[in-house]
Design an enzyme around this catalytic site. Structure first.
Site: not given
Ligand code: PLP
Length: 401
Positions: A63, A118, A190, A215
């Site tokens: 982690r 968004y 973003d 994306k």
């Protein structure tokens, strides 16, 4: 992050394409193999109890980082520009947005968010952040330097997204960043649409640059992934927040993101060119009122886009002349090369109907007709245009014209 011998890594004089090829690679550490192996792991073994007690190990626990995650982080950092102090990997774009907001905000703070953000970003602000005593004000994406008037003594962050989701307004990021920094607030962006290849967010005053790697970084519609690039001001807060929330990405998805990244520049160039071809063709159609694509001179944000961006990607929207909703559905249903589905950035073309009316609170959405968002994939543009032509024929029949 990167250790001793970095002779295979990108150098200051390298351009973004070379950086995409070299970033994060350590063949010297992996028996000469070109790619960093995918490390599936949790526990890391220490040679002795003393080593464990002294945490003397390059890797401590998966982690906290693995060769796979470090390779991807440094490959992503290599294209974010000199101001990049670190990149955090997240399991989705929305997780990247939430983590970035939580990294810089605390109870009692005020946040400014573009009305064109968004929609799920707004939901984070209106639910989690509200519950934790952080107040959000939405602002007109065209506000520019006028954002100064909305800044309050408790405003700690300004969130921008340019172009806006679905609606494609271009924001004056340097002006907004200057106003925010004058009041010591941080700027989050973003940057999924442009990626750092077409907009160097950190160089334009952004403190935390977020991408949905689902994306274009992934590029093949086969992973969920997100990342946040931080400058020196925000890097520690980001790293601590992501680590303390236990957020990490599975090794196979990191590997697919890494693989996608290698071809990002060539894919984006192809998306850009094909999208412009299709957008220009759509602009000439009698059924189309407006094409919302910032690289078209007809777009209201075109001058700002030209000033700040170095390219345009494959995603844009179209406003049709008024037709009944059934005619828009007939148009979409007649398409054979455009899939109907959320998300974008893969190799395939997509089209979805949308309406920003119920989303907006600071500005009115009145485009003048029904709206459809297109993602232009890597198909032959001529085939896509023929497909859209079929769609318009079906639209005409459904509209009873
Ligand atoms: C898709 C998208 C996101 C969310 O990304 P996920 O990986 O789906 O969580 C965030 N911002 C923009 C602009 C997007 O298009």
């Amino acid at each position: 992050m990167t250790s001793s011998d970095d002779r295979h890594g990108p150098r200051p004089e390298h351009g973004p394409r070379t950086r995409l090829v070299l970033g994060g690679r350590r063949p010297d550490e992996h028996y000469g193999f070109v790619n960093t192996p995918v490390f599936h792991g949790s526990t890391v073994l220490y040679p002795t109890a003393g080593d464990y007690l002294g945490r003397r190990s390059r890797y401590k626990y998966a982690r906290r980082g693995t060769p796979t995650s470090e390779a991807l982080e440094s490959a992503l950092a290599a294209i974010e520009g000199d101001a990049c102090a670190g990149v955090a990997l997240l399991p989705s774009g929305l997780a990247a947005i939430s983590a970035a907001l939580l990294a810089v905000l605390k109870a009692g703070d005020h946040l400014l968010v573009s009305d064109s953000a968004y929609d799920p970003t707004r939901t984070v602000c209106d639910t989690i952040l509200t519950r934790w005593g952080i107040e959000t004000t939405y602002y007109d994406p065209a506000i520019g330097a006028g954002i100064a008037d909305l800044m309050r003594p408790d405003t700690r962050a300004v969130f921008v997204e340019s172009p806006g989701s679905l609606s494609f307004e271009i924001q004056d990021i340097p002006a907004i960043a200057a106003a925010a920094h004058a009041r010591d607030a941080v700027v989050l962006m973003d940057n999924t649409w442009a990626t750092p290849l077409f907009f160097r967010a950190l160089d334009h005053g952004v403190d935390l640059s977020i991408q949905s790697g689902t994306k274009y970084i992934g590029g093949h519609s086969d992973i969920m992934f997100g990342c946040v690039a931080a400058n020196a001001r925000t890097n520690k807060a980001l790293r601590d927040t992501v680590f303390n929330m236990g957020l990490c990405v599975g090794p196979d998805d990191m590997n697919l993101a890494q693989r996608g990244l290698r071809t990002l520049a060539v894919r984006l160039a192809a998306h850009q060119e094909a999208a412009l071809t299709v957008a220009r063709w759509l602009e000439g159609r009698p059924e189309v009122l407006r094409v919302l694509h910032p690289a078209l001179p007809s777009h209201p944000g075109h001058a700002l886009w030209r000033r700040d961006f170095t390219g345009s990607s494959g995603l844009f929207s179209v406003v049709f002349r008024p037709v009944p909703p059934a005619a828009v559905e007939a148009f979409l249903d007649a398409l054979t090369l455009f899939g109907i589905g959320a998300s974008w950035g893969g190799y395939e073309s997509l089209a979805i109907p949308f309406d920003c009316t119920p989303i907006r609170t600071a500005t009115a959405w009145a485009p003048g007709g029904p709206t459809v968002r297109f993602h232009i994939g890597l198909e032959d543009p001529a085939d896509l245009i023929a497909d859209l032509d079929r769609g318009f024929a079906a639209m005409k029949i459904a509209a009873g014209a």
